[in-house]
Design an enzyme around this catalytic site. Structure first.
Site, short mmCIF file in Angstrom:
data_model
loop_
_atom_site.label_atom_id
_atom_site.label_comp_id
_atom_site.label_asym_id
_atom_site.label_seq_id
_atom_site.Cartn_x
_atom_site.Cartn_y
_atom_site.Cartn_z
N ASN A 81 31.43 68.32 28.88
CA ASN A 81 30.18 68.15 29.61
C ASN A 81 29.97 69.35 30.52
O ASN A 81 30.92 69.84 31.14
CB ASN A 81 30.22 66.88 30.45
CG ASN A 81 30.30 65.63 29.59
OD1 ASN A 81 29.71 65.56 28.53
ND2 ASN A 81 31.06 64.64 30.05
N ARG B 151 45.63 60.98 30.88
CA ARG B 151 44.70 59.92 30.50
C ARG B 151 43.60 59.77 31.54
O ARG B 151 43.86 59.83 32.75
CB ARG B 151 45.45 58.58 30.33
CG ARG B 151 46.38 58.62 29.15
CD ARG B 151 47.01 57.30 28.80
NE ARG B 151 48.14 57.56 27.91
CZ ARG B 151 48.03 57.78 26.60
NH1 ARG B 151 46.85 57.73 26.02
NH2 ARG B 151 49.10 58.06 25.87
N ASP B 152 42.37 59.61 31.03
CA ASP B 152 41.22 59.41 31.92
C ASP B 152 41.41 58.12 32.71
O ASP B 152 41.82 57.09 32.15
CB ASP B 152 39.92 59.37 31.10
CG ASP B 152 38.69 59.56 31.97
OD1 ASP B 152 38.03 60.61 31.86
OD2 ASP B 152 38.39 58.66 32.79
N ILE B 153 41.11 58.19 33.99
CA ILE B 153 41.31 57.04 34.88
C ILE B 153 40.33 55.91 34.57
O ILE B 153 40.57 54.75 34.92
CB ILE B 153 41.19 57.50 36.35
CG1 ILE B 153 41.93 56.56 37.29
CG2 ILE B 153 39.75 57.69 36.76
CD1 ILE B 153 42.15 57.13 38.67
N HIS C 188 36.96 70.67 31.51
CA HIS C 188 37.86 69.73 30.83
C HIS C 188 37.23 69.29 29.52
O HIS C 188 36.01 69.20 29.39
CB HIS C 188 38.17 68.51 31.70
CG HIS C 188 36.95 67.85 32.28
ND1 HIS C 188 36.30 68.35 33.38
CD2 HIS C 188 36.27 66.75 31.90
CE1 HIS C 188 35.27 67.58 33.67
NE2 HIS C 188 35.21 66.60 32.78
N MET C 189 38.10 69.00 28.57
CA MET C 189 37.67 68.49 27.27
C MET C 189 38.11 67.04 27.16
O MET C 189 39.29 66.73 27.38
CB MET C 189 38.32 69.34 26.16
CG MET C 189 38.00 68.88 24.76
SD MET C 189 38.85 69.93 23.57
CE MET C 189 37.89 71.42 23.74
N HIS C 190 37.15 66.15 26.85
CA HIS C 190 37.48 64.75 26.63
C HIS C 190 37.92 64.59 25.17
O HIS C 190 37.22 65.04 24.26
CB HIS C 190 36.26 63.86 26.83
CG HIS C 190 35.69 63.86 28.22
ND1 HIS C 190 35.83 62.80 29.09
CD2 HIS C 190 34.97 64.78 28.90
CE1 HIS C 190 35.21 63.07 30.23
NE2 HIS C 190 34.67 64.27 30.14
P1 AMP Z 1 32.94 64.62 33.42
O1 AMP Z 1 31.79 63.67 33.56
O2 AMP Z 1 32.95 65.32 32.09
O3 AMP Z 1 33.04 65.57 34.59
O4 AMP Z 1 34.21 63.70 33.39
C1 AMP Z 1 35.09 63.53 34.47
C2 AMP Z 1 36.11 62.50 34.04
O5 AMP Z 1 37.20 62.55 34.94
C3 AMP Z 1 35.57 61.05 34.07
O6 AMP Z 1 35.70 60.50 32.76
C4 AMP Z 1 36.50 60.36 35.08
O7 AMP Z 1 36.79 59.04 34.72
C5 AMP Z 1 37.72 61.26 35.06
N1 AMP Z 1 38.54 61.25 36.27
C6 AMP Z 1 38.14 61.41 37.54
N2 AMP Z 1 39.18 61.39 38.39
C7 AMP Z 1 40.27 61.21 37.63
C8 AMP Z 1 41.67 61.11 37.90
N3 AMP Z 1 42.15 61.17 39.15
N4 AMP Z 1 42.51 60.93 36.87
C9 AMP Z 1 42.05 60.85 35.61
N5 AMP Z 1 40.75 60.95 35.28
C10 AMP Z 1 39.87 61.13 36.28
#
Ligand code: AMP
Length: 117
Positions: free
Chosen positions: A86, A28-30, A99-101
Site C-alpha cells: 500500500n 505476523r500482522d497484529i 512493507h509487503m503484505h
Molecule cells: P498498511 O495499511 O499497509 O500501512 O498496513 C499496516 C499494517 O500493519 C496493518 O495491517 C496493521 O494491522 C499492521 N500493524 C500495525 N502495528 C503492528 C504491530 N505492532 N505488529 C504487527 N502488525 C502491525
C-alpha cells in the site's frame, strides 16, 4: 521518529517474528485479514514505495523471494496468496515504513477495484 516497524526490526518491541536476515524482517500482522497475514519489511527505513530508488532494486526483489519462501513454509504456496504494498493515502498506507503484505490461507476473492471502475 522511528516507526513501529523499525522498533520491531531492532527487537525493541515484541512481534510474532517469522523470518529475519540482514536485509528484511517478517512478522505476523497484529490484525490479520486472513489465516495467514505476514508483513515483510526492509530493515532500513524506506517510508513509501514512492521513496524507492534504483539502489533498492535488489532489496525489493529479495522481499518478493522471502515472501515466496514464507508462503511455502506456511503451506499456502500451492493454493496461492496475494502480495500487496500500500502506498500513501489512496493506497490505504497506515505505517510509513515500506512493507509487503503476504495474505493467504483462504480464497481472497477479486481485487478491490476492477478495471474501469
Ligand atoms: P498498511 O495499511 O499497509 O500501512 O498496513 C499496516 C499494517 O500493519 C496493518 O495491517 C496493521 O494491522 C499492521 N500493524 C500495525 N502495528 C503492528 C504491530 N505492532 N505488529 C504487527 N502488525 C502491525
Amino acid at each position: 521518529m522511528p516507526t513501529i516497524f523499525a522498533k520491531i526490526v531492532r527487537g525493541e518491541i515484541p512481534s510474532d517474528l517469522v523470518y529475519q536476515d540482514e536485509q528484511v524482517t517478517a512478522f505476523r500482522d497484529i490484525s490479520p485479514v486472513a489465516p495467514t497475514h505476514i508483513l515483510i519489511v526492509p530493515n532500513k527505513v524506506i517510508p513509501t514505495a514512492n521513496d524507492l530508488t534504483a539502489d533498492d532494486e535488489q532489496l525489493v526483489g529479495h522481499m518478493v523471494l522471502v515472501a515466496k519462501q514464507i508462503a511455502e513454509q506456511e503451506g499456502i504456496a500451492a493454493n496461492g496468496y496475494r502480495l500487496i504494498i500500500n502506498c500513501n493515502e489512496h493506497g490505504g498506507q497506515v505505517v510509513f515504513h515500506l512493507h509487503m503484505h503476504l495474505v493467504g490461507g483462504q480464497p481472497l476473492g477479486p481485487m478491490i477495484l476492477k478495471r474501469g471502475s
